[in-house]
Design a protein around this motif. Structure first.
Motif, PDB file in Angstrom:
ATOM      1  N   VAL A   7       0.600  -1.567  -0.679  1.00 48.36           N
ATOM      2  CA  VAL A   7       0.030  -0.002  -0.121  1.00 48.36           C
ATOM      3  C   VAL A   7       1.094   1.256  -0.314  1.00 48.36           C
ATOM      4  CG1 VAL A   7      -1.853   1.574   1.094  1.00 48.36           C
ATOM      5  CG2 VAL A   7      -1.977  -1.233   1.020  1.00 48.36           C
ATOM      6  N   ALA A   8       0.522   2.004  -0.872  1.00 45.77           N
ATOM      7  CA  ALA A   8       2.030   3.740  -0.694  1.00 45.77           C
ATOM      8  C   ALA A   8       0.982   4.754  -0.170  1.00 45.77           C
ATOM      9  CB  ALA A   8       2.024   3.762  -2.815  1.00 45.77           C
ATOM     10  N   ASN A   9       1.956   4.676   0.879  1.00 48.72           N
ATOM     11  CA  ASN A   9       0.982   6.399   1.694  1.00 48.72           C
ATOM     12  C   ASN A   9       1.709   7.396   0.378  1.00 48.72           C
ATOM     13  OD1 ASN A   9       0.265   8.015   3.298  1.00 48.72           O
ATOM     14  ND2 ASN A   9       2.341   8.147   4.412  1.00 48.72           N
ATOM     15  N   GLU A  10       0.682   7.646  -0.415  1.00 50.41           N
ATOM     16  CA  GLU A  10       0.741   9.341  -0.867  1.00 50.41           C
ATOM     17  C   GLU A  10       1.091   9.758  -0.612  1.00 50.41           C
ATOM     18  OE1 GLU A  10       0.024   8.795  -3.952  1.00 50.41           O
ATOM     19  OE2 GLU A  10      -1.787   7.651  -4.140  1.00 50.41           O
ATOM     20  N   ARG A  11       2.489  11.130  -1.526  1.00 52.25           N
ATOM     21  CA  ARG A  11       2.399  10.290  -2.879  1.00 52.25           C
ATOM     22  C   ARG A  11       4.314   9.738  -3.060  1.00 52.25           C
ATOM     23  NH1 ARG A  11       1.864  16.480  -4.576  1.00 52.25           N
ATOM     24  NH2 ARG A  11       3.323  16.631  -2.614  1.00 52.25           N
ATOM     25  N   CYS A  12       4.865   9.942  -1.581  1.00 47.78           N
ATOM     26  CA  CYS A  12       5.813   9.508  -1.754  1.00 47.78           C
ATOM     27  C   CYS A  12       5.959   7.693  -1.939  1.00 47.78           C
ATOM     28  CB  CYS A  12       6.288   9.823  -0.587  1.00 47.78           C
ATOM     29  SG  CYS A  12       8.460   9.120  -0.750  1.00 47.78           S
ATOM     30  N   GLY A  13       5.578   7.458  -1.755  1.00 56.14           N
ATOM     31  CA  GLY A  13       5.628   5.702  -1.431  1.00 56.14           C
ATOM     32  C   GLY A  13       5.114   5.110  -2.743  1.00 56.14           C
ATOM     33  N   ARG A  14       4.184   5.535  -3.686  1.00 62.58           N
ATOM     34  CA  ARG A  14       3.729   5.141  -4.730  1.00 62.58           C
ATOM     35  C   ARG A  14       4.799   5.621  -5.405  1.00 62.58           C
ATOM     36  NH1 ARG A  14      -0.390   4.342  -7.371  1.00 62.58           N
ATOM     37  NH2 ARG A  14      -1.650   5.415  -6.108  1.00 62.58           N
ATOM     38  N   THR A  42      12.022   8.947   3.519  1.00 58.82           N
ATOM     39  CA  THR A  42      11.988  10.587   4.627  1.00 58.82           C
ATOM     40  C   THR A  42      12.788  10.819   4.029  1.00 58.82           C
ATOM     41  OG1 THR A  42      11.873  11.575   6.871  1.00 58.82           O
ATOM     42  CG2 THR A  42      13.073   9.254   6.527  1.00 58.82           C
ATOM     43  N   ARG A  43      13.980  11.855   3.816  1.00 55.60           N
ATOM     44  CA  ARG A  43      14.951  12.631   3.824  1.00 55.60           C
ATOM     45  C   ARG A  43      15.830  12.598   4.815  1.00 55.60           C
ATOM     46  NH1 ARG A  43      12.977  17.927   0.916  1.00 55.60           N
ATOM     47  NH2 ARG A  43      11.633  17.664   2.720  1.00 55.60           N
ATOM     48  N   ARG A  44      17.052  12.652   4.982  1.00 50.30           N
ATOM     49  CA  ARG A  44      18.332  12.212   5.482  1.00 50.30           C
ATOM     50  C   ARG A  44      17.830  13.310   7.126  1.00 50.30           C
ATOM     51  NH1 ARG A  44      22.911  17.349   4.646  1.00 50.30           N
ATOM     52  NH2 ARG A  44      20.800  19.263   4.344  1.00 50.30           N
ATOM     53  N   GLY A  45      18.209  13.172   8.170  1.00 49.65           N
ATOM     54  CA  GLY A  45      18.239  13.533   9.726  1.00 49.65           C
ATOM     55  C   GLY A  45      17.094  12.722  10.349  1.00 49.65           C
ATOM     56  N   LYS A  46      16.599  11.522   9.451  1.00 49.86           N
ATOM     57  CA  LYS A  46      15.679  10.515  10.600  1.00 49.86           C
ATOM     58  C   LYS A  46      15.751   9.618   9.980  1.00 49.86           C
ATOM     59  CE  LYS A  46      11.606  13.892  12.050  1.00 49.86           C
ATOM     60  NZ  LYS A  46      10.559  14.157  11.341  1.00 49.86           N
ATOM     61  N   ARG A  47      15.690   8.013  10.885  1.00 50.57           N
ATOM     62  CA  ARG A  47      15.184   7.198   9.959  1.00 50.57           C
ATOM     63  C   ARG A  47      14.577   6.627   9.350  1.00 50.57           C
ATOM     64  NH1 ARG A  47      17.671   2.059  14.230  1.00 50.57           N
ATOM     65  NH2 ARG A  47      19.131   3.380  13.056  1.00 50.57           N
ATOM     66  N   MET A  48      12.866   7.159   9.923  1.00 51.62           N
ATOM     67  CA  MET A  48      11.918   7.164   9.289  1.00 51.62           C
ATOM     68  C   MET A  48      10.770   7.486   9.700  1.00 51.62           C
ATOM     69  SD  MET A  48       9.246   4.315  12.249  1.00 51.62           S
ATOM     70  CE  MET A  48      11.230   3.803  12.521  1.00 51.62           C
ATOM     71  N   PRO A  49       9.929   8.402   8.802  1.00 48.58           N
ATOM     72  CA  PRO A  49       9.132   9.484   8.579  1.00 48.58           C
ATOM     73  C   PRO A  49       8.073   9.213   9.390  1.00 48.58           C
ATOM     74  CG  PRO A  49       8.016   7.689   6.646  1.00 48.58           C
ATOM     75  CD  PRO A  49       9.446   7.684   7.184  1.00 48.58           C
ATOM     76  N   ALA A 105      11.702   3.019   3.246  1.00 46.83           N
ATOM     77  CA  ALA A 105      12.138   2.232   1.843  1.00 46.83           C
ATOM     78  C   ALA A 105      13.277   2.630   1.749  1.00 46.83           C
ATOM     79  CB  ALA A 105      11.673   3.092   0.209  1.00 46.83           C
ATOM     80  N   SER A 106      13.942   3.513   2.276  1.00 46.23           N
ATOM     81  CA  SER A 106      15.044   4.035   2.314  1.00 46.23           C
ATOM     82  C   SER A 106      16.217   3.970   3.196  1.00 46.23           C
ATOM     83  CB  SER A 106      15.136   5.558   2.097  1.00 46.23           C
ATOM     84  OG  SER A 106      15.027   6.006   0.265  1.00 46.23           O
ATOM     85  N   GLN A 162      18.763   9.502   0.321  1.00 48.50           N
ATOM     86  CA  GLN A 162      18.345   9.003   1.060  1.00 48.50           C
ATOM     87  C   GLN A 162      16.650   9.991   0.657  1.00 48.50           C
ATOM     88  OE1 GLN A 162      18.838   9.158   5.007  1.00 48.50           O
ATOM     89  NE2 GLN A 162      16.876   9.280   5.805  1.00 48.50           N
ATOM     90  N   GLY A 163      15.478   8.667   0.692  1.00 46.92           N
ATOM     91  CA  GLY A 163      14.874   8.819   0.777  1.00 46.92           C
ATOM     92  C   GLY A 163      14.251  10.179  -1.211  1.00 46.92           C
ATOM     93  N   ALA A 164      14.634   9.527  -1.760  1.00 53.25           N
ATOM     94  CA  ALA A 164      15.229  10.344  -3.011  1.00 53.25           C
ATOM     95  C   ALA A 164      13.667  11.375  -3.957  1.00 53.25           C
ATOM     96  CB  ALA A 164      15.682   9.099  -4.024  1.00 53.25           C
TER      97      ALA A 164
END
Length: 478
Positions: free
Chosen positions: A55-62, A113-120, A221-222, A239-241
């Motif tokens: 299941v994709a969390n919109e919009r990044c996950g898709r 997620t981008r740099r600075g965190k392990r997960m969003p 994912a990242s 990361q979190g591209a």
């Protein structure tokens, strides 16, 4: 720019300017797409290891899931999990996912997620809050589960202390939500499980079974890398591209990426730019399309709003050429900008209001100006001379369209529901005048809940402000 040739630039400034340039280059479209492709392999491994749908969390996950493997999509915002701003959103209930959870025993929600965190924050806090509130509402158990690597014990305690309050808000404002029906689907609570590429986790060789709960696997994912980028063979990993696609994607959508994956990944940064600029990408649909009803399924992406008789959505890419092609609807409010030929009023009994409203600020102003006309059209075509004695009014079959299927059509439906429908989602003529005289923001929010339970929408703030402005003024003018 030749930085070294400029004597006004100090060594420190030179280093900063070069570093900034390198960071920008490392996050090029090509590097991002290579990074996304790499991370998608981990996502697929997680799905297969747990035996659960993606299941994709919109919009990044898709971006991280091949389109054919996306079972559903959800919209959990990280802002609902930001420290000190935690919340349970009544606008983003995501209850459409419950049926899939019940059928498959759980799901894998993908985000990054981008740099600075392990997960969003969406995965570390927003979804766990959602699970706890729903569990509390359905089973009377509001225990909060969070990842100890992402959420401190102090923050965990502060969030858990509010679960009861959010549950009461959900139950009071549930407008149209049948808790008993949801419980009938779920025989046990929801429980989040976190998976990231950073954890030295050996994925199970066989899909596990969970007897006491439905697993909501939250997959980041990242991988976490220092400064958010890491040089690898042939490219720079980001990361979190996929995050913040408007800032980097240059018009590429997730579907376009997966359709053109081989071409894009084997091309250089310059070649990717040329491919995009020259329109060499094969086309593809960027949105999931929900079925309509009857003969309109081919032509429309629409959703019924409970038992209200109102349908909202948009035209599919193969746009409707003539309203007579939509045989299921005699009453249509079309706010989309794609032209559709109006039928001859002498040969059809269709009632059609056609108001093309474009996206953006101009469209928002136009929508606000036209909203009284939309309301008057509904009253004239759907309420006048119906001679109803029942409150549910099953003869109403109204279709509302806009370009996105999730903004102006939602605003129009929300206004109609707020003015003419009761808490159960039924028209009650006897209460119509009383409802008009007591419209407030809380009532509007409850009617919006009725919509978001049925369809994944997130109307713009400007649209919601327009609805509130017109409806609040309605009290004084009617």
């Amino acid at each position: 720019m030749n930085y070294a040739a400029d004597p006004a630039i100090s060594d420190a400034n030179l280093f900063g300017a070069v570093s900034k340039s390198l960071r920008k280059d490392s996050r090029s479209v090509h590097n991002r797409l290579r990074s996304i492709a790499h991370d998608s392999e981990f996502v697929i491994d997680v799905s297969e290891a747990f035996g659960l749908p993606l299941v994709a969390n919109e919009r990044c996950g898709r971006w991280y899931i091949p389109p054919e493997r996306i079972a559903e999509s959800v919209y959990f915002k990280s802002t609902d999990g930001h420290t000190g701003q935690w919340g349970f959103s009544l606008r983003r209930l995501n209850l459409h996912i419950i049926d899939l959870v019940a059928r498959r025993g759980g799901i894998v929600i993908v985000d990054s997620t981008r740099r600075g965190k392990r997960m969003p924050d969406a995965l570390s806090k927003t979804v766990p809050i959602w699970c706890a509130v729903l569990n509390n509402a359905m089973f009377g158990v509001g225990k909060l589960y969070t990842s100890p690597t992402a959420v401190s014990r102090s923050e965990h305690a502060q969030i858990e202390a509010q679960i009861g309050t959010w549950t009461q808000q959900f139950l009071v404002r549930r407008c149209g939500i049948d808790i008993a029906k949801i419980c009938a689907h779920l025989d046990k609570p929801l429980r989040p499980i976190w998976v990231t590429p950073d954890v030295s986790l050996i994925l199970p060789p066989e899909p596990p079974t969970f007897d006491e709960f439905h697993a909501i696997v939250l997959c980041t994912a990242s991988r976490t890398v220092q400064d958010g980028v890491e040089r690898r063979q042939g490219y720079t990993y980001v990361q979190g591209a996929a995050d913040d696609q408007e800032a980097w994607a240059s018009g590429i959508t997730p579907n376009l990426f997966w359709i053109n994956k081989e071409l894009l990944l084997k091309s250089t940064d310059y070649e990717v730019e040329q491919i995009i600029r020259n329109g060499q990408l094969k086309g593809g649909h960027s949105d999931f399309e929900s079925p309509g009803i009857g003969n309109s399924t081919r032509l429309l992406d629409i959703t019924a709003i409970a038992d209200t008789g109102i349908y909202i959505g948009k035209k599919k890419q193969s746009a409707i050429n003539h309203y007579n092609d939509i045989t299921d609807f005699n009453t249509i409010i079309d706010l989309s900008t794609s032209p559709t030929a109006l039928p001859d009023t002498q040969t059809t009994n269709k009632e059609i209001l056609q108001l093309p409203i474009p996206d953006g600020k101009k469209g928002s102003k136009q929508f606000r100006a036209e909203l009284p006309r939309i309301i008057a059209f509904f009253e004239r075509t759907c309420l006048s001379n119906k001679g109803r004695s029942e409150s549910i009014a099953p003869e109403i079959c109204l279709l509302i369209l806009c370009d996105t299927g999730s903004d102006f059509s939602v605003g129009a439906a929300l206004s109609i529901l707020s003015l003419y429908y009761n808490e159960e989602g039924h028209i009650d003529d006897n209460n119509k005048e009383r409802i008009k005289n007591r419209i407030d923001k809380d009532l509007v929010r409850r009617r919006l809940t009725l919509i978001v339970v049925q369809r994944k929408v997130n109307p713009s703030r400007a649209t919601l402000l327009a609805v509130n402005s017109v409806l609040m003024g309605w009290n004084n003018n009617n």
